[in-house]
Design an enzyme around this catalytic site. Structure first.
Site, PDB file in Angstrom:
ATOM      1  N   ASP A  33      -1.313   8.323  18.195  1.00 19.54           N
ATOM      2  CA  ASP A  33      -0.845   9.461  17.406  1.00 19.54           C
ATOM      3  C   ASP A  33      -1.876   9.782  16.329  1.00 19.54           C
ATOM      4  O   ASP A  33      -2.674   8.920  15.934  1.00 19.54           O
ATOM      5  CB  ASP A  33       0.491   9.132  16.731  1.00 19.54           C
ATOM      6  CG  ASP A  33       1.576   8.845  17.751  1.00 19.54           C
ATOM      7  OD1 ASP A  33       1.482   9.346  18.884  1.00 19.54           O
ATOM      8  OD2 ASP A  33       2.514   8.102  17.404  1.00 19.54           O
TER       9      ASP A  33
HETATM   10  N1  URA Z   1       3.189   3.996  19.850  1.00 22.55           N
HETATM   11  C1  URA Z   1       3.378   4.977  18.935  1.00 22.55           C
HETATM   12  O1  URA Z   1       4.491   5.249  18.524  1.00 22.55           O
HETATM   13  N2  URA Z   1       2.294   5.630  18.503  1.00 22.55           N
HETATM   14  C2  URA Z   1       1.033   5.354  18.887  1.00 22.55           C
HETATM   15  O2  URA Z   1       0.084   5.989  18.430  1.00 22.55           O
HETATM   16  C3  URA Z   1       0.854   4.333  19.834  1.00 22.55           C
HETATM   17  C4  URA Z   1       1.948   3.660  20.299  1.00 22.55           C
END
Ligand code: URA
Length: 241
Positions: A106
């Site tokens: 993310d």
């Molecule tokens: N899980 C998440 O919630 N976000 C990420 O960036 C990676 C794994």
């Protein structure tokens, strides 16, 4: 891969055109296997020879593997019209090779991202069948309890019906931090699993991916090439059936 013309090998790095390489050879600035290259037609095996231009070692291996410490605020995409991506942290000659991030983090997640131009390996690492473990360090609003561990380890079913494979959960310190290990990579998975346990994630950082561990020497935004040993370990991790 076998032996290839030196001008073709060096041009494949994206740093020089064949014409420019011819000029460098004419000026005696290129060495291969310790000898000054005299003609662009000379052939070398890139797996067995070291190449330098003006003394700088040049990686002519057929594929490139980069470990990057993703800072918060960048997208893990190859390009975006409006926002910066992790590719913007790499020099032009690597970007020109068509590297892509293996899996996504993310925008606000930090930590280990692998970038490569090795399509088949990237595909295998992401394949759900290969169960390549990824470990994240999460800070949560609340404290991780044994019931949370049991729920993740059993495999959660989220509100929208998403079935998660069994995941590891290990509290760190007072339990407001934890290590989460996933064998898959579904959208926002760590955040969604912990939110479903009433422990929303405040910060998230990926520490490992299969045999790779984020190099502590890399500050956010920094990168390095994988060592030959790391590349071999990565290939082995997806070899097993
Ligand atoms: N899980 C998440 O919630 N976000 C990420 O960036 C990676 C794994």
């Amino acid at each position: 891969m076998g032996a290839e013309r030196i001008d073709k090998l060096l041009a494949s790095t994206g740093r020089w055109s064949r014409k420019e390489i011819k000029g460098l050879i004419g000026q005696g600035r290129i060495k291969a296997g310790g000898h000054t290259v005299l003609r662009p037609e000379e052939k070398y095996d890139p797996m067995e020879n070291r190449f330098t231009v003006d003394g700088e070692e040049i990686n002519c291996a057929p594929n490139v593997y980069v470990m990057l410490h993703k800072p918060a605020g960048l997208l893990s995409a190859t390009e975006d019209k409006r926002q910066k991506t992790v590719l913007d942290l790499l020099p032009e000659h690597l970007r020109r090779r068509g590297l892509f991030p293996v899996g996504r983090l993310d925008k606000d997640t930090t930590g280990l991202i692998l970038l490569t131009d090795d399509g088949p390996l990237g595909h295998e690492l992401l394949s759900p069948k290969k169960h390549v473990d990824k470990t994240y360090l999460a800070q949560v609003d609340g404290r991780i309890e044994p019931a949370d561990q049991a729920a993740l380890e059993a495999g959660m079913v989220l509100e929208d019906g998403l079935h998660c494979l069994p995941a590891g959960l290990e509290p760190v310190g007072d339990g407001s931090w934890c290590l989460v290990t996933l064998q898959e990579g579904k959208y926002h998975q760590v955040k969604r699993m912990l939110a479903a346990r009433g422990k929303p994630v405040l910060s998230l950082k990926r520490l490992t991916m299969g045999p790779l561990t984020l190099d502590e020497g890399l500050e956010p935004g920094q990168w390095r090439l994988l060592t030959a040993q790391e590349t071999a370990q990565l290939k082995r991790a997806v070899e097993r059936p």
